[in-house]
Design an enzyme around this catalytic site. Structure first.
Site, PDB file in Angstrom:
ATOM      1  N   PHE A 138       0.870  -1.322  -0.431  1.00 60.05           N
ATOM      2  CA  PHE A 138       0.361  -0.134  -0.411  1.00 60.05           C
ATOM      3  C   PHE A 138       1.053   1.406   0.314  1.00 60.05           C
ATOM      4  O   PHE A 138       1.802   1.570   0.433  1.00 60.05           O
ATOM      5  CB  PHE A 138      -0.904   0.028   1.058  1.00 60.05           C
ATOM      6  CG  PHE A 138      -2.402   0.912   1.035  1.00 60.05           C
ATOM      7  CD1 PHE A 138      -3.121   1.361   0.093  1.00 60.05           C
ATOM      8  CD2 PHE A 138      -1.514   2.725   2.189  1.00 60.05           C
ATOM      9  CE1 PHE A 138      -3.662   1.958  -0.189  1.00 60.05           C
ATOM     10  CE2 PHE A 138      -3.112   3.471   2.331  1.00 60.05           C
ATOM     11  CZ  PHE A 138      -3.945   2.896   1.100  1.00 60.05           C
ATOM     12  N   ASP A 164       2.452  -5.234   8.786  1.00 59.99           N
ATOM     13  CA  ASP A 164       1.476  -3.948   8.411  1.00 59.99           C
ATOM     14  C   ASP A 164      -0.412  -4.894   7.913  1.00 59.99           C
ATOM     15  O   ASP A 164      -0.260  -6.003   7.557  1.00 59.99           O
ATOM     16  CB  ASP A 164       1.265  -3.147   6.793  1.00 59.99           C
ATOM     17  CG  ASP A 164      -0.084  -2.260   7.008  1.00 59.99           C
ATOM     18  OD1 ASP A 164      -1.083  -3.195   7.673  1.00 59.99           O
ATOM     19  OD2 ASP A 164      -0.450  -1.321   6.213  1.00 59.99           O
ATOM     20  N   TYR A 213     -10.530   0.726  11.243  1.00 62.61           N
ATOM     21  CA  TYR A 213     -11.664   1.149  10.102  1.00 62.61           C
ATOM     22  C   TYR A 213     -11.843   0.378   9.058  1.00 62.61           C
ATOM     23  O   TYR A 213     -13.301   0.240   8.557  1.00 62.61           O
ATOM     24  CB  TYR A 213     -11.627   2.715   9.413  1.00 62.61           C
ATOM     25  CG  TYR A 213     -10.007   3.245   8.554  1.00 62.61           C
ATOM     26  CD1 TYR A 213     -10.664   2.563   7.890  1.00 62.61           C
ATOM     27  CD2 TYR A 213      -9.113   3.869   9.375  1.00 62.61           C
ATOM     28  CE1 TYR A 213      -9.354   3.176   6.698  1.00 62.61           C
ATOM     29  CE2 TYR A 213      -8.917   3.981   8.608  1.00 62.61           C
ATOM     30  CZ  TYR A 213      -8.334   4.006   7.429  1.00 62.61           C
ATOM     31  OH  TYR A 213      -7.532   3.670   6.369  1.00 62.61           O
ATOM     32  N   LYS A 214     -11.517  -0.949   8.781  1.00 64.55           N
ATOM     33  CA  LYS A 214     -12.119  -1.939   7.906  1.00 64.55           C
ATOM     34  C   LYS A 214     -12.553  -2.951   8.556  1.00 64.55           C
ATOM     35  O   LYS A 214     -14.259  -3.253   8.837  1.00 64.55           O
ATOM     36  CB  LYS A 214     -10.584  -2.194   6.923  1.00 64.55           C
ATOM     37  CG  LYS A 214      -9.874  -1.540   6.739  1.00 64.55           C
ATOM     38  CD  LYS A 214      -8.473  -2.269   5.901  1.00 64.55           C
ATOM     39  CE  LYS A 214      -8.027  -0.613   5.124  1.00 64.55           C
ATOM     40  NZ  LYS A 214      -8.506  -0.122   4.299  1.00 64.55           N
ATOM     41  N   ARG A 256     -12.197  -5.286  -7.046  1.00 66.44           N
ATOM     42  CA  ARG A 256     -11.915  -5.742  -5.088  1.00 66.44           C
ATOM     43  C   ARG A 256     -13.776  -5.942  -4.398  1.00 66.44           C
ATOM     44  O   ARG A 256     -14.214  -5.417  -4.392  1.00 66.44           O
ATOM     45  CB  ARG A 256     -11.463  -4.832  -4.448  1.00 66.44           C
ATOM     46  CG  ARG A 256     -10.500  -5.484  -3.863  1.00 66.44           C
ATOM     47  CD  ARG A 256      -9.334  -4.299  -2.853  1.00 66.44           C
ATOM     48  NE  ARG A 256     -10.182  -3.109  -2.432  1.00 66.44           N
ATOM     49  CZ  ARG A 256      -9.642  -2.523  -1.198  1.00 66.44           C
ATOM     50  NH1 ARG A 256      -8.106  -2.928  -1.209  1.00 66.44           N
ATOM     51  NH2 ARG A 256     -10.493  -1.546  -0.824  1.00 66.44           N
TER      52      ARG A 256
END
Lengths: 437, 437
Positions: free
Chosen positions: B129, B198, B223-224, B396
């Site tokens: 990312f 990560d 927050y995922k 996705r």
């Protein structure tokens, strides 16, 4: 001699009086701790509910664009910029004061290293708020600087060509003493020194003119006088001559994707965004940022009522009144004024000291117990412990002109007088120093 | 051939089915984007209202102690630690993933410099990312390291005694491919390389065993899959052998007061707190942190229903089903599977590619338009743009076993089939690439 009736008259004539209705304060409380945690704006609960239930719960990821979450740090920054004398697109609300201070001190150290190689010192005040000194220690370690801590009266003589960066808090958290930002900045610049200002106790409380003062960097928090809520995101300002300085070397080190020139291009190389946006880093806490907006909206509502000039006039009137009433009604109990009488050197708080040995046995000055006894009566100020040396224990009272009135000041002083005269502060329940935060 | 009825039967037999009732999802939406922003827990609005109106509005500064605000980062960390295979007092929720990554990469670089002076490389994946790479670039610049970006299949051969630190995202955000954390960590340690993981697309989504894998540092977002809300504070874990390493040199550089051994002693010298607490920095956004707790509470509720083993079994069943149904119902439209079929190498998402040139003129593969057409039908996935080279455009779809069911998967695939067969994705309104975030 001021009377209660005069205080009521001043409240009735106060052009800012209506702003108090924008806050939801607990019944029976005189809140003189807005310099620690500001009060709750009435609009905040509904705004937070909307963000949580509609923007997050119903609209989900579309809210990053549709509700403007992605630009919230900039929009709030632009809304508040005039209150600190900054221009458009020069301020963002993001992260914490400590993190933002790390960004700007690092950036300043890099600029100084490039422009004035060989400078060895970062100067700050010994009584600066500790987190500022902790962050400065870290930056000094990384950039090979020596952290030099001085007393306020020594600053002028310590600004020499050895100094790379000067870090000052505009209004001291312990004493409420305020620096002359323009004068100190000019002195520093005369020696090629970059100036970083911490505005935690200034923003929304006293006039700040960053551009006019020709400051270099500034940070500040939003949970005190801006009423953004506990731990609300902090702000950062950088003078455009420095924010836009080209070259990755001059970007700040927390190079997260929100500070990228094209965050959603997902390219592997970091390219700093133009201007203040490069001081953003990661994804921001939207619920807390949204709550902050309600605090800033009250400043917007204060503009047609006279803006910062009116706030400052009232703030000084409140602190003048508090000082006069304490000296009149609470004399003979060992309290001394720690805040400057000079308006030009005073923030929006009044701090009182009490000599060591005046308290009950084993708990020092009694300042802590007096504050606790006041809190039990609904007069909320706070206590800051002394260092056993030059800095005495402090009773600290913040006066937020948005919601504190003149009758509040009268009543607070009467409670203080009663606490002192009755000796109720000597009760054991007010003397548990370990409970201090 | 799976049928709709079979999907319904699997939902009826799903031991985790009741967890869906803990969420408030919009009517008519099949939400397959919980890997971008998790759904709203039903408990969150009331919890947030309580924090805002009672803890802040009524109790004001006393809530730092009375409501436990001051220890919220640690309490949430302890609540969630078992879900990533961490021990008590090893995890805190604080700041952002980017900021936490800066802390741990800096700490790792310092340890490597002390233990293996002369090492020159920080290795990561080219398709990591971007914010991870941006932060790594900055840390490399500060510590004189070279950032070496490799393809996943090259990692093993690039772990040499030149390498100081290996930074990997456990589950790739684009492909959903998952590394074998224990195996890669062991390979790296064999060469004296520190491993930073990560966990943004892993935490709460796949089994993670940080201590068992003998990892060194980890960060991740909430927050995922943790459903903490937009921009909710991230977490950081450091192996105790590194977190407690004595000497200020080994503390992380963001040395704010909340990471001090005695934050409220207000001493001018920074002394890092023991253990993970030294990875705290400034004052945290309490409203956002409090909202996060409601997300974590659902994981606590999942424990008696089988915990992570049950979540993982369902996640794999959902992604297996989606892959099978897409291949069965959507064949002939140019979609290819980008996510590994091997369970051991798959996260909790399925990514599809579509070759360049299959879209309408001027907008590439059509992947973006297909995702937009699905969103218009209430099937929310997302699009990640390709790089014009090896990495193709991606559709996705995230499968959160807490609230996605088997019938949802069936219906999502039927919508995808209809979007492709009808050609509705070719409509101009679905082909505005500039709107992509």
């Amino acid at each position: 001699m001021t009377t209660l009736q005069e205080c009521r008259t001043r409240d009735a004539q106060d052009p800012l009086r209506s702003l108090r209705d924008h806050f939801s304060l607990p019944e029976g409380v005189i809140y003189l701790d807005g310099n620690s945690l500001g009060a709750l704006p009435r609009a905040t609960p509904a705004r937070v509910a909307q963000v949580v239930q509609q923007e997050w719960g119903q609209d989900l990821i579309t809210s990053w664009n549709k509700a403007g979450w992605v630009s919230l740090p900039q929009r709030l920054g632009n809304q508040f910029a005039p209150w600190i004398g900054a221009g458009p697109d020069q301020v963002v609300f993001t992260d914490t004061t400590s993190v933002n201070l790390y960004k700007v001190l690092s950036a300043a150290a890099r600029v100084a290293r490039a422009d004035h190689p060989g400078r060895t010192q970062l100067v700050s005040e010994r009584s600066n708020f500790p987190t500022d000194l902790y962050i400065a220690q870290s930056v000094c370690q990384e950039y090979g600087l020596e952290l030099v801590l001085v007393e306020p009266e020594e600053i002028a003589t310590r600004l020499t060509p050895q100094v790379a960066v000067l870090l000052l808090t505009h209004v001291n958290y312990r004493t409420g003493a305020m620096h002359d930002m323009a004068a100190v900045t000019a002195q520093a610049h005369a020696h090629g020194i970059l100036c970083v200002w911490d505005l935690c106790h200034s923003a929304g409380a006293v006039p700040v003119h960053l551009l006019d003062a020709n400051a270099d960097y500034a940070v500040g928090c939003s949970y005190k006088y801006l009423n953004g809520g506990p731990g609300a995101p902090a702000f950062v300002w950088v003078h455009p001559r420095l924010a836009d300085r080209p070259g990755a070397t001059f970007a700040q080190p927390l190079s997260g994707w929100f500070g990228h020139a094209a965050p959603f291009a997902f390219t592997p190389d970091y390219q700093p965004a133009p201007g203040i946006a490069r001081y953003l880093c990661g994804t921001q806490p939207i619920v807390s940022l949204s709550a902050l907006q309600c605090g800033l909206d009250i400043f917007t509502a204060a503009e047609p009522l006279g803006g910062m000039a009116a706030l400052r006039a009232k703030s000084l009137a409140l602190t003048d009144l508090f000082i006069a009433l304490v000296e009149e009604h609470c004399a003979g109990h060992g309290l001394e004024l720690a805040t400057p009488r000079d308006h030009a050197a005073r923030g929006s708080q009044v701090c009182l000291t009490r000599g060591e040995g005046l308290g009950v046995q084993g708990v020092g000055s009694g300042a802590y117990a007096i504050v606790q006894a006041l809190i039990a009566r609904g007069v909320v100020g706070d206590f800051r412990k002394g260092d056993g040396g030059k800095h005495l224990d402090i009773l600290r009272f913040g006066f937020t002109p948005l919601y504190v009135g003149f009758e509040d000041v009268w009543n607070a002083v009467q409670h203080l007088r009663q606490v002192l005269e009755s000796g109720e502060w000597r009760k054991p329940e007010f003397n548990h120093l370990n409970a201090v935060t």
